[in-house]
Design an enzyme around this catalytic site. Structure first.
Site, PDB file in Angstrom:
ATOM      1  N   TYR A  32      -6.504 -40.587  -1.399  1.00  7.08           N
ATOM      2  CA  TYR A  32      -5.993 -41.544  -2.397  1.00  7.08           C
ATOM      3  C   TYR A  32      -6.906 -42.774  -2.413  1.00  7.08           C
ATOM      4  CZ  TYR A  32      -1.839 -38.651  -1.586  1.00  7.08           C
ATOM      5  OH  TYR A  32      -0.962 -37.594  -1.436  1.00  7.08           O
ATOM      6  N   TRP A  36      -2.300 -47.682  -5.528  1.00  5.27           N
ATOM      7  CA  TRP A  36      -1.086 -47.049  -6.044  1.00  5.27           C
ATOM      8  C   TRP A  36       0.040 -48.073  -6.126  1.00  5.27           C
ATOM      9  CZ3 TRP A  36      -4.587 -43.390  -5.462  1.00  5.27           C
ATOM     10  CH2 TRP A  36      -4.406 -42.159  -6.109  1.00  5.27           C
ATOM     11  N   TRP A  38       3.802 -48.262  -6.024  1.00  8.20           N
ATOM     12  CA  TRP A  38       4.806 -48.664  -5.045  1.00  8.20           C
ATOM     13  C   TRP A  38       4.249 -48.667  -3.625  1.00  8.20           C
ATOM     14  CZ3 TRP A  38       9.700 -45.382  -3.673  1.00  8.20           C
ATOM     15  CH2 TRP A  38       9.358 -44.075  -3.308  1.00  8.20           C
ATOM     16  N   ASP A  39       3.134 -47.967  -3.407  1.00  8.21           N
ATOM     17  CA  ASP A  39       2.441 -48.100  -2.118  1.00  8.21           C
ATOM     18  C   ASP A  39       2.105 -49.563  -1.849  1.00  8.21           C
ATOM     19  OD1 ASP A  39       1.111 -45.070  -1.253  1.00  8.21           O
ATOM     20  OD2 ASP A  39       1.896 -45.339  -3.264  1.00  8.21           O
ATOM     21  N   TYR A  85     -10.750 -37.969  -7.275  1.00 10.47           N
ATOM     22  CA  TYR A  85      -9.322 -37.788  -7.500  1.00 10.47           C
ATOM     23  C   TYR A  85      -9.121 -37.240  -8.910  1.00 10.47           C
ATOM     24  CZ  TYR A  85      -4.334 -38.799  -7.822  1.00 10.47           C
ATOM     25  OH  TYR A  85      -2.982 -38.677  -7.973  1.00 10.47           O
ATOM     26  N   ASP A 173       7.067 -36.760  -6.037  1.00 12.54           N
ATOM     27  CA  ASP A 173       6.721 -35.897  -7.164  1.00 12.54           C
ATOM     28  C   ASP A 173       6.890 -34.408  -6.921  1.00 12.54           C
ATOM     29  OD1 ASP A 173       4.215 -37.437  -5.915  1.00 12.54           O
ATOM     30  OD2 ASP A 173       3.680 -35.328  -6.096  1.00 12.54           O
ATOM     31  N   ARG A 209       1.166 -28.690  -0.497  1.00 10.49           N
ATOM     32  CA  ARG A 209       0.970 -29.457  -1.722  1.00 10.49           C
ATOM     33  C   ARG A 209       1.686 -28.778  -2.889  1.00 10.49           C
ATOM     34  NH1 ARG A 209      -0.564 -34.438  -1.371  1.00 10.49           N
ATOM     35  NH2 ARG A 209      -1.553 -34.303  -3.406  1.00 10.49           N
ATOM     36  N   TRP A 367       7.427 -33.371   0.273  1.00  5.88           N
ATOM     37  CA  TRP A 367       8.689 -33.731  -0.389  1.00  5.88           C
ATOM     38  C   TRP A 367       9.714 -32.605  -0.433  1.00  5.88           C
ATOM     39  CZ3 TRP A 367       9.427 -38.560  -0.213  1.00  5.88           C
ATOM     40  CH2 TRP A 367       8.410 -39.474  -0.468  1.00  5.88           C
ATOM     41  N   GLU A 410       0.988 -39.443   6.600  1.00  7.10           N
ATOM     42  CA  GLU A 410       1.688 -39.603   5.328  1.00  7.10           C
ATOM     43  C   GLU A 410       3.150 -39.180   5.459  1.00  7.10           C
ATOM     44  OE1 GLU A 410       0.941 -38.183   0.665  1.00  7.10           O
ATOM     45  OE2 GLU A 410      -0.372 -37.481   2.277  1.00  7.10           O
TER      46      GLU A 410
END
Length: 725
Positions: A32, A36, A38-39, A85, A173, A209, A367, A410
């Site tokens: 990344y 970003w 909200w990071d 990216y 996400d 991922r 997630w 992470e």
């Protein structure tokens, strides 16, 4: 602060410094490489404890890319890091929108609006709040514009609930919540724009991922947005993905509350953000609550149906204070279960992002099952907001040990803690710093309280000197006292959370009845107590009652340290003998064992109170004695018939709380000061090790203790003397 925490705080700061790009912070070194949304909010929260200059620059750089319509983009691209990216500016083509900022490369979606919360934290953590006022005055209108955009463009039905139009906007996400709405999107590869994923080129396991099929749908949505020139009305009319998400709306609701606080600080009216907060909270309670599942669900506006998928996002209305008391209790029951790793379950870390009982739960997939620091940081605050302190402490314990044991990753395996995704991850480092500061914030408060103690009186304070005597036979006094203590417990002690409502207790009829009964203790003969069980229950309950009575009657508001030598001076007259809490603890329950802070035993030679000592010493008593402070045992009431079982429960609960943190990778255990102060009661250092082994639920921790018993290093956790109110 234990050395281990101080060492890892410094490591976390180095990670943030290494990820600093000159005016903002990238989330991770390679995967990344840009800023970003909200990071940056989470990063600012951590940095606000020690570097205000970079913290405010972080936020202002992000808002420097704000769109003219108020949208704050998900990504602010670093022109010097392009090519690593996807999708990047050439694919987003945000220049098609008249609202896009000039001269700044951004994405065309947003993320959960954590920023007002971060700005309030910056103000609270500043050593010179006045110096922060110009920053607050500059950023406040931009925060208002962001929230206005969300309610204007993303709440078409004026419900107070905003929708997201892409999974990337949720911040989570790859959540299973998005599977159904994404599956409805029919992909025609002949019309799909060509693209090449970059996220799998950085050494990340593809199985962790999003799938290629989901990525196709992500790109389909981005293509739709750019073809609609990022016009919100046009997108709304044609977008197949419009979801009212409990996470996004909870963050928005909580951020409105922070906006109101910022408004008050700068002299603006808080009415608008407060009205937004109330409306959003009411709508979440009404529309997103699923009473059968005991959780808040996302709502699919396209299908006009709730999405009945249980993830940790469904608990986040606790963070916003949006759940009713009844909903909060149901949420807690669901959260504190095997589905999301129950208290003292022992084989997991709290809180996994997805229900562990679901057949598609994946402990390592992005997630879909791992533990995320930012989600749990919000959940811990939400649990504490509703008073679920023990669970909040358990979350914070895991959030502190995961980065120490497995690295600043992470996300983490929900069962064995293995770190996944990017290492040296910025929000993990930043929120670790915030958690440690919160954990030890009370150290400063307690010192402040100690400096303001109420004089330096040395005389005894006898609590049961009243003239009104109880209308009860002395033979029945012990039983009546037990019933009175139970009445206080039932009305004013929260045994789940370990707290006492001292103000309500002080003003209650139950307390006045209890105090009259204590006057009868002056004529009570201790020889009436028969058997070890009855004596244990009597003395433990009396110790706790002296402490609670002393706090209530003396009007203590912050800490027992407001009254110098509280535990030695505040006393009951029992059968003509004066007993303080220290007399009961060290003289009776510890069989006149020398207190750790004194060169002398509690009772000197010839002291008649020695005849009441209980031998042998049971070290489990240390987890029943309530010192009126946050770090002591939770408040409870003990019965003679069941006290041995209660002692077992009390010891097990304490050892598996945040007062004991096992760090195998460091060959260390972080322990409550109780284990240092009363080490002789446990049989010395090796006795402490054996005791921990007997009561820990975590099988890995127990095996580590067994294998390393002789070489283990102990560090002690600061004891929080602030009132357990």
């Amino acid at each position: 602060m234990p050395r281990i925490f101080a060492t890892y705080v410094e490591k976390a700061k180095r990670i943030l410094d290494q990820n600093w790009m000159g005016s903002s912070t990238k989330p991770a070194p390679s995967l990344y490489p840009h800023q970003w949304n909200w990071d940056s909010g989470f990063i600012a929260i951590g940095r606000s404890h020690y570097d205000i200059e970079r913290t405010t620059m972080e936020i202002e750089t992000l808002f420097g890319a704000q769109w003219r319509n108020g949208m704050l983009p998900q990504i602010v691209f670093n022109p010097n890091a392009l090519g690593h990216y996807f999708p990047e500016p050439d694919f987003w083509q945000t220049e098609r929108s008249p609202n896009a900022p000039d001269g700044t490369l951004t994405s065309g979606v947003t993320m959960p609006p954590i920023h007002a919360i971060a700005v309030e934290k910056i103000y609270r953590n500043s050593r010179r709040p006045r110096n922060i006022l110009p920053f607050l005055e500059r950023i406040y209108p931009k925060l208002i514009a962001l929230h206005e955009y969300l309610y204007r463009e993303r709440d078409p039905n004026n419900e107070g609930l905003v929708y997201i139009r892409h999974p990337w906007e949720s911040g989570i996400d790859n959540s299973p919540t998005w599977d159904l709405p994404l599956q409805r999107i029919a992909i025609d590869r002949a019309t799909m724009p060509p693209y090449q994923r970059k996220d799998l080129e950085h050494g990340v396991d593809p199985s962790m991922r999003p799938t290629d099929e989901n990525y196709d749908r992500y790109i389909y949505l981005v293509d739709l947005f750019r073809r609609r020139n990022y016009d919100e009305y046009s997108i709304r009319e044609s977008c197949p993905f419009l979801v009212q998400d409990p996470l996004f709306n909870s963050v928005l609701c909580r951020a409105n509350q922070s906006l109101a606080e910022i408004a008050r600080v700068i002299g603006a009216s808080p009415d608008l953000p407060l009205s937004w907060a109330e409306k959003t909270a009411a709508s979440m309670r009404r529309k997103l609550w699923h009473p059968e599942h005991k959780i808040f669900d996302a709502y699919d506006l396209v299908a006009d149906d709730p999405i009945e998928v249980d993830t940790a996002a469904g608990f986040l209305p606790l963070f916003a204070g949006a759940a009713s008391r009844e909903q909060a209790e149901s949420l807690y029951q669901h959260l504190d279960s095997a589905s999301f790793c129950a208290l003292n379950q022992g084989n997991c870390f709290t809180v996994p992002n997805y229900d562990t009982q679901s057949r598609d739960f994946d402990r390592a997939n992005y997630w879909r099952g791992p533990v995320w620091i930012n989600i749990n940081w919000m959940l811990a605050q939400g649990l504490r907001r509703y008073g679920y302190t023990l669970k909040a402490d358990s979350l914070q314990k895991d959030l502190l040990q995961l980065p120490i044991r497995f690295g600043f990753h992470e996300y983490f395996d929900s069962f064995d803690g293995t770190g996944y995704g990017s290492d040296n991850f910025s929000w993990t480092a930043a929120l670790f710093i915030d958690l440690v500061h919160e954990f030890y914030e009370s150290e400063t408060i307690s010192r402040r309280v100690t400096a303001k103690v109420r004089g330096f009186f040395t005389s005894d304070i006898v609590l049961n000197k009243g003239n009104i005597m109880p209308d009860i036979a002395l033979d029945n006094l012990a039983g009546a006292l037990m019933r009175a203590i139970r009445a206080l417990r039932n009305s004013f002690y929260d045994t789940t959370r370990g707290r006492v409502d001292y103000q309500a207790l002080r003003e209650s009829a139950e307390y006045q009845d209890y105090r009259i009964l204590t006057n009868g203790l002056r004529g009570f003969r201790l020889s009436r107590l028969v058997g070890r069980r009855q004596k244990l229950a009597f003395w433990v309950n009396l110790y706790n009652s002296i402490v609670v009575d002393g706090i209530a009657s003396l009007g203590i508001t912050q800490s027992v340290q407001e009254i110098p030598r509280f535990f030695r001076r505040v006393k009951y007259d029992i059968g003509g003998y004066l007993f303080s809490a220290a007399d009961i603890e060290h003289g009776i329950l510890r069989a006149n064992t020398r207190p750790w802070f004194s060169p002398l035993r509690q009772f000197g030679p010839g002291n008649p109170r020695k005849s009441f000592m209980l031998k042998p010493v049971d070290p489990r008593i240390h987890f029943t004695l309530v010192c009126g402070s946050r770090s002591c045992a939770p408040i409870d009431c003990y019965d003679a018939a069941t006290i041995y079982d209660q002692l077992e429960d009390a010891a097990g609960s304490f050892v598996n709380s945040s007062e004991v943190i096992v760090l195998p990778e460091e060959n260390k255990i972080l322990l409550s000061e109780i284990f240092r102060w009363y080490e002789p009661d446990f049989g010395g250092r090796r006795g402490v090790v054996d005791f921990l082994y007997d009561y820990l639920h975590d099988t890995e921790a127990r095996q580590f203790i067994r294998n390393k018993a002789e070489s283990l290093k102990f560090e002690y956790i600061y004891y929080d003397w602030n009132l357990n109110r």
